[in-house]
Write an enzyme that holds these catalytic residues in place. Structure first.
Site, PDB file in Angstrom:
ATOM      1  N   HIS A  71     -16.845 -29.425  84.882  1.00 15.71           N
ATOM      2  CA  HIS A  71     -17.917 -28.486  85.247  1.00 15.71           C
ATOM      3  C   HIS A  71     -18.663 -29.066  86.442  1.00 15.71           C
ATOM      4  O   HIS A  71     -18.318 -30.150  86.924  1.00 15.71           O
ATOM      5  CB  HIS A  71     -18.830 -28.170  84.062  1.00 15.71           C
ATOM      6  CG  HIS A  71     -19.524 -29.349  83.444  1.00 15.71           C
ATOM      7  ND1 HIS A  71     -20.311 -30.212  84.161  1.00 15.71           N
ATOM      8  CD2 HIS A  71     -19.535 -29.800  82.166  1.00 15.71           C
ATOM      9  CE1 HIS A  71     -20.792 -31.133  83.359  1.00 15.71           C
ATOM     10  NE2 HIS A  71     -20.327 -30.928  82.140  1.00 15.71           N
ATOM     11  N   HIS A 107     -19.798 -32.819  86.513  1.00 14.95           N
ATOM     12  CA  HIS A 107     -18.777 -33.793  86.913  1.00 14.95           C
ATOM     13  C   HIS A 107     -18.487 -33.648  88.408  1.00 14.95           C
ATOM     14  O   HIS A 107     -18.307 -34.634  89.125  1.00 14.95           O
ATOM     15  CB  HIS A 107     -17.468 -33.571  86.147  1.00 14.95           C
ATOM     16  CG  HIS A 107     -17.639 -33.415  84.669  1.00 14.95           C
ATOM     17  ND1 HIS A 107     -17.227 -32.297  83.973  1.00 14.95           N
ATOM     18  CD2 HIS A 107     -18.194 -34.235  83.746  1.00 14.95           C
ATOM     19  CE1 HIS A 107     -17.509 -32.451  82.691  1.00 14.95           C
ATOM     20  NE2 HIS A 107     -18.104 -33.614  82.522  1.00 14.95           N
ATOM     21  N   CYS A 136     -22.490 -41.538  66.113  1.00 13.25           N
ATOM     22  CA  CYS A 136     -22.359 -40.165  66.600  1.00 13.25           C
ATOM     23  C   CYS A 136     -21.083 -40.090  67.432  1.00 13.25           C
ATOM     24  O   CYS A 136     -20.960 -40.743  68.467  1.00 13.25           O
ATOM     25  CB  CYS A 136     -23.552 -39.751  67.456  1.00 13.25           C
ATOM     26  SG  CYS A 136     -23.260 -38.141  68.229  1.00 13.25           S
ATOM     27  N   CYS A 166     -21.497 -38.757  71.083  1.00 19.84           N
ATOM     28  CA  CYS A 166     -21.921 -39.761  72.077  1.00 19.84           C
ATOM     29  C   CYS A 166     -20.953 -40.919  72.131  1.00 19.84           C
ATOM     30  O   CYS A 166     -21.031 -41.732  73.045  1.00 19.84           O
ATOM     31  CB  CYS A 166     -23.270 -40.369  71.717  1.00 19.84           C
ATOM     32  SG  CYS A 166     -24.632 -39.237  71.654  1.00 19.84           S
ATOM     33  N   CYS A 199     -28.552 -36.270  65.835  1.00 22.63           N
ATOM     34  CA  CYS A 199     -28.445 -36.727  67.216  1.00 22.63           C
ATOM     35  C   CYS A 199     -29.002 -35.611  68.102  1.00 22.63           C
ATOM     36  O   CYS A 199     -28.526 -34.481  68.041  1.00 22.63           O
ATOM     37  CB  CYS A 199     -26.979 -36.992  67.570  1.00 22.63           C
ATOM     38  SG  CYS A 199     -26.714 -37.030  69.354  1.00 22.63           S
ATOM     39  N   HIS A 226     -26.373 -33.819  70.368  1.00 21.26           N
ATOM     40  CA  HIS A 226     -25.284 -33.043  69.775  1.00 21.26           C
ATOM     41  C   HIS A 226     -25.722 -32.208  68.588  1.00 21.26           C
ATOM     42  O   HIS A 226     -24.912 -31.501  67.994  1.00 21.26           O
ATOM     43  CB  HIS A 226     -24.107 -33.961  69.427  1.00 21.26           C
ATOM     44  CG  HIS A 226     -23.505 -34.572  70.655  1.00 21.26           C
ATOM     45  ND1 HIS A 226     -23.911 -35.775  71.158  1.00 21.26           N
ATOM     46  CD2 HIS A 226     -22.581 -34.081  71.524  1.00 21.26           C
ATOM     47  CE1 HIS A 226     -23.245 -36.025  72.280  1.00 21.26           C
ATOM     48  NE2 HIS A 226     -22.453 -35.018  72.523  1.00 21.26           N
ATOM     49  N   LYS A 260     -30.323 -26.679  79.930  1.00 22.19           N
ATOM     50  CA  LYS A 260     -29.250 -27.665  79.914  1.00 22.19           C
ATOM     51  C   LYS A 260     -27.917 -26.918  79.951  1.00 22.19           C
ATOM     52  O   LYS A 260     -27.757 -25.895  79.283  1.00 22.19           O
ATOM     53  CB  LYS A 260     -29.371 -28.482  78.625  1.00 22.19           C
ATOM     54  CG  LYS A 260     -28.459 -29.662  78.615  1.00 22.19           C
ATOM     55  CD  LYS A 260     -28.637 -30.521  77.378  1.00 22.19           C
ATOM     56  CE  LYS A 260     -27.457 -31.482  77.345  1.00 22.19           C
ATOM     57  NZ  LYS A 260     -27.380 -32.295  76.176  1.00 22.19           N
ATOM     58  N   LYS A 294     -21.942 -25.286  76.417  1.00 24.71           N
ATOM     59  CA  LYS A 294     -21.062 -24.197  75.994  1.00 24.71           C
ATOM     60  C   LYS A 294     -21.833 -23.194  75.146  1.00 24.71           C
ATOM     61  O   LYS A 294     -21.644 -21.990  75.262  1.00 24.71           O
ATOM     62  CB  LYS A 294     -19.904 -24.761  75.166  1.00 24.71           C
ATOM     63  CG  LYS A 294     -18.815 -25.362  76.032  1.00 24.71           C
ATOM     64  CD  LYS A 294     -17.608 -25.712  75.178  1.00 24.71           C
ATOM     65  CE  LYS A 294     -16.925 -26.942  75.749  1.00 24.71           C
ATOM     66  NZ  LYS A 294     -16.344 -27.847  74.827  1.00 24.71           N
TER      67      LYS A 294
HETATM   68  N1  MSP Z   1     -16.457 -41.101  79.696  1.00 23.03           N
HETATM   69  C1  MSP Z   1     -17.806 -41.436  79.932  1.00 23.03           C
HETATM   70  C2  MSP Z   1     -17.960 -42.293  81.179  1.00 23.03           C
HETATM   71  C3  MSP Z   1     -17.174 -43.570  81.183  1.00 23.03           C
HETATM   72  S1  MSP Z   1     -17.372 -44.424  82.662  1.00 23.03           S
HETATM   73  C4  MSP Z   1     -16.679 -45.891  82.419  1.00 23.03           C
HETATM   74  C5  MSP Z   1     -18.646 -40.177  80.119  1.00 23.03           C
HETATM   75  N2  MSP Z   1     -17.981 -39.071  80.466  1.00 23.03           N
HETATM   76  S2  MSP Z   1     -18.666 -37.648  80.759  1.00 23.03           S
HETATM   77  O1  MSP Z   1     -17.570 -36.720  80.919  1.00 23.03           O
HETATM   78  O2  MSP Z   1     -19.617 -37.337  79.769  1.00 23.03           O
HETATM   79  O3  MSP Z   1     -19.351 -37.784  82.157  1.00 23.03           O
HETATM   80  C6  MSP Z   1     -20.707 -38.116  82.294  1.00 23.03           C
HETATM   81  C7  MSP Z   1     -21.052 -38.033  83.764  1.00 23.03           C
HETATM   82  O4  MSP Z   1     -20.766 -36.711  84.262  1.00 23.03           O
HETATM   83  C8  MSP Z   1     -22.517 -38.233  84.105  1.00 23.03           C
HETATM   84  O5  MSP Z   1     -22.880 -39.602  84.150  1.00 23.03           O
HETATM   85  C9  MSP Z   1     -22.586 -37.561  85.456  1.00 23.03           C
HETATM   86  O6  MSP Z   1     -21.961 -38.356  86.416  1.00 23.03           O
HETATM   87  C10 MSP Z   1     -21.743 -36.321  85.231  1.00 23.03           C
HETATM   88  N3  MSP Z   1     -22.525 -35.203  84.674  1.00 23.03           N
HETATM   89  C11 MSP Z   1     -22.231 -34.519  83.538  1.00 23.03           C
HETATM   90  N4  MSP Z   1     -23.153 -33.514  83.383  1.00 23.03           N
HETATM   91  C12 MSP Z   1     -24.029 -33.535  84.387  1.00 23.03           C
HETATM   92  C13 MSP Z   1     -25.161 -32.762  84.733  1.00 23.03           C
HETATM   93  N5  MSP Z   1     -25.579 -31.740  84.022  1.00 23.03           N
HETATM   94  N6  MSP Z   1     -25.836 -33.113  85.853  1.00 23.03           N
HETATM   95  C14 MSP Z   1     -25.440 -34.162  86.639  1.00 23.03           C
HETATM   96  N7  MSP Z   1     -24.386 -34.894  86.328  1.00 23.03           N
HETATM   97  C15 MSP Z   1     -23.667 -34.653  85.214  1.00 23.03           C
HETATM   98  O7  MSP Z   1     -19.841 -40.259  79.986  1.00 23.03           O
END
Ligand code: MSP
Length: 482
Positions: free
Chosen positions: A22, A25, A138, A141, A155, A158, A306, A309
């Site tokens: 999304h 990422h 959790c 997380c 949590c 979640h 936020k 889904k």
């Molecule tokens: N798999 C772990 C990271 C391991 S790194 C060794 C993880 N994955 S995640 O899919 O949840 O990705 C989190 C990251 O996605 C956040 O730190 C950020 O970079 C990005 N984001 C996810 N949602 C976001 C927003 N709503 N806004 C900004 N960035 C976001 O955590």
């Protein structure tokens, strides 16, 4: 190991494959791409290594696979592909896409565990030890929770109760590293940016840092601990290790030493703790240098909520690319707010800004200029001189300001046309009209050079168009959206 200043190693978090890509990422990955492209221009392409990938182990992923009716590997294969596709559509030019299910990575993680088993903490204790663990976990997380993390027993992220876990685990003696970590963060030996995040990290250290479990007994989908086959690696040890295994650790020391330490780990605040405590401490246990900088950007919400889904407001980068093109999407995501701060995306602004800044702005400037040159057959020639690449706004993570500066260059070029009216000049003074349009075309090229890291395709097209022997109008860069 001396650190090589003349290189730039940048990473994004590796994303969980239980979710589809999304724009959260996409945002982090896009920023990494802009920086990687910028430093490629500044230092040379072979001096930059940009790593991204997917985090594919752990219970959360195994459960998602089950829900999808697939074996975990088949499931992760599918989702990893979606990430690669999304990045391709956004014109993300990474050097390597790591998947934690890659056999090379798995083997390297096992070697890392073997090294940890032999490692001693700064206080001379074994860095890892075995103990019974009882607590709340959790899965959403992928972390252990304490009562103070919960809201009404659930949590908060979640909205469900964590599970009771009782098992024998391997623990990492993080508590022995607290003092050193604190010193290194205070001295900016790991530079945590923005400043507020550094203070937040130091505050968290003050509250006390406990040892953490690095293995799980009940998890089946994970990297097997080589010296204890009943256990799988805790997903975070597996995941964080990607930053070194991707560049050859431990087997390819030449490659590894060429790139490590990372110049920048990018992420949002949700995973700060893992990167500011766990990761540096693990690296110290492995006797490796620490990452130079960690930049923690803010989470954004969509129209004040936020992204989730359940709310149904998840925006997929592919949908934006279909509507605005890769460069349009890159521009819209990077220009809406200050990198580093929590922000809100207003979806209705996307169309508006696309039309004002890109369709009526940059696109129109290019087409009216080229049109005047072509229609009047003016001998406009712009030499491609390599402009100074250096851009302190980019180096200071000030992306929307860097884009604003480019918009100002665009407005000034537009104003020059409005003031000098070359469409009238051509009737009376061809030479003067040519001079004015040569100036405008030159400005467009300079602006495009600045634009390269942000909108590579558009920048390349503009440079080609306005340095060509014969300048022609060509197709509209950004068709208006109604
Ligand atoms: N798999 C772990 C990271 C391991 S790194 C060794 C993880 N994955 S995640 O899919 O949840 O990705 C989190 C990251 O996605 C956040 O730190 C950020 O970079 C990005 N984001 C996810 N949602 C976001 C927003 N709503 N806004 C900004 N960035 C976001 O955590």
């Amino acid at each position: 190991m001396s650190s090589n200043k003349n290189k730039y190693y940048i990473t994004t978090p590796i994303y969980y494959v239980n979710d589809r890509p999304h724009i959260g990422h996409a945002y982090t990955t896009l920023v990494a791409d802009v920086l990687a492209r910028y430093y490629s221009l500044k230092l040379g392409e072979d001096k930059v290594f940009f790593l991204t990938g997917t985090d594919e182990h752990g219970d959360k992923v195994a459960r998602s696979a089950k829900e999808a009716g697939l074996e975990p590997q088949a499931f992760t294969d599918q989702i990893a592909e979606l990430y690669k596709q999304a990045w391709q559509n956004l014109n993300i030019n990474y050097n390597y896409f790591i998947r934690t299910t890659d056999q090379d990575h798995v083997g390297a993680v096992q070697k890392i565990f073997n090294e940890l088993k032999e490692a001693k903490t700064p206080k001379g204790n074994p860095a890892i030890y075995q103990a019974d663990y009882q607590g709340l976990y959790c899965t959403g997380c992928e972390k252990f929770m304490t009562d103070k993390d919960l809201v009404d027993g659930k949590c908060p992220d979640h909205n469900r109760e964590p599970e009771e876990l009782s098992e024998k685990n391997w623990f990492f003696r993080l508590s022995d590293y607290t003092q050193i970590l604190e010193e290194k963060i205070i001295k900016d030996e790991i530079l945590i940016l923005p400043e507020g995040r550094k203070n937040e990290t130091l505050g968290l250290i003050k509250q006390g840092v406990s040892d953490f479990s690095i293995s799980r007994e009940s998890v089946k989908w994970g990297v097997e601990i080589p010296f204890d086959r009943s256990q799988k690696s805790y997903v975070w040890v597996d995941a964080l290790s990607n930053y070194i295994t991707a560049i050859g650790y431990p087997d390819d020391q030449v490659k590894f030493k060429a790139w490590w330490p990372a110049d920048l780990h990018l992420m949002a605040q949700d995973i700060l703790k893992f990167h500011a405590f766990y990761w540096p401490a693990l690296l110290m246990a492995l006797d490796l240098p620490l990452p130079k900088t960690e930049f923690i950007h803010g989470f954004f919400t969509i129209d004040g909520r936020k992204m989730s889904k359940t709310v149904g407001n998840v925006i997929k980068p592919d949908d934006l690319v279909k509507k605005y093109g890769a460069d349009g999407t890159r521009y819209l995501l990077l220009s809406q707010f200050s990198f580093g701060f929590e922000s809100d995306i207003k979806v209705e602004l996307f169309d508006e800004r696309y039309n004002s800044d890109l369709a009526n702005g940059l696109g129109n400037l290019a087409s009216r200029t080229a049109n005047l040159i072509e229609k009047n057959d003016l001998p406009v020639k712009v030499e491609l001189m390599e402009e100074k690449v250096e851009n302190s706004l980019i180096e200071n993570y000030n992306f929307n300001e860097a884009l604003k500066e480019i918009r100002e260059m665009m407005t000034e070029a537009d104003q020059l046309i409005d003031q000098t009216k070359p469409w009238e000049l051509v009737k009376s003074d061809i030479e003067q009209a040519t001079k004015v349009l040569t100036e405008v075309a030159g400005r467009i090229v300079r602006l495009a050079l600045r634009l390269r890291p942000f909108m590579p395709q558009t920048a390349g097209q503009l440079i080609d168009q306005f340095t060509a022997g014969k300048i022609v109008k060509g197709e509209s860069l950004f068709p208006r959206i109604n």
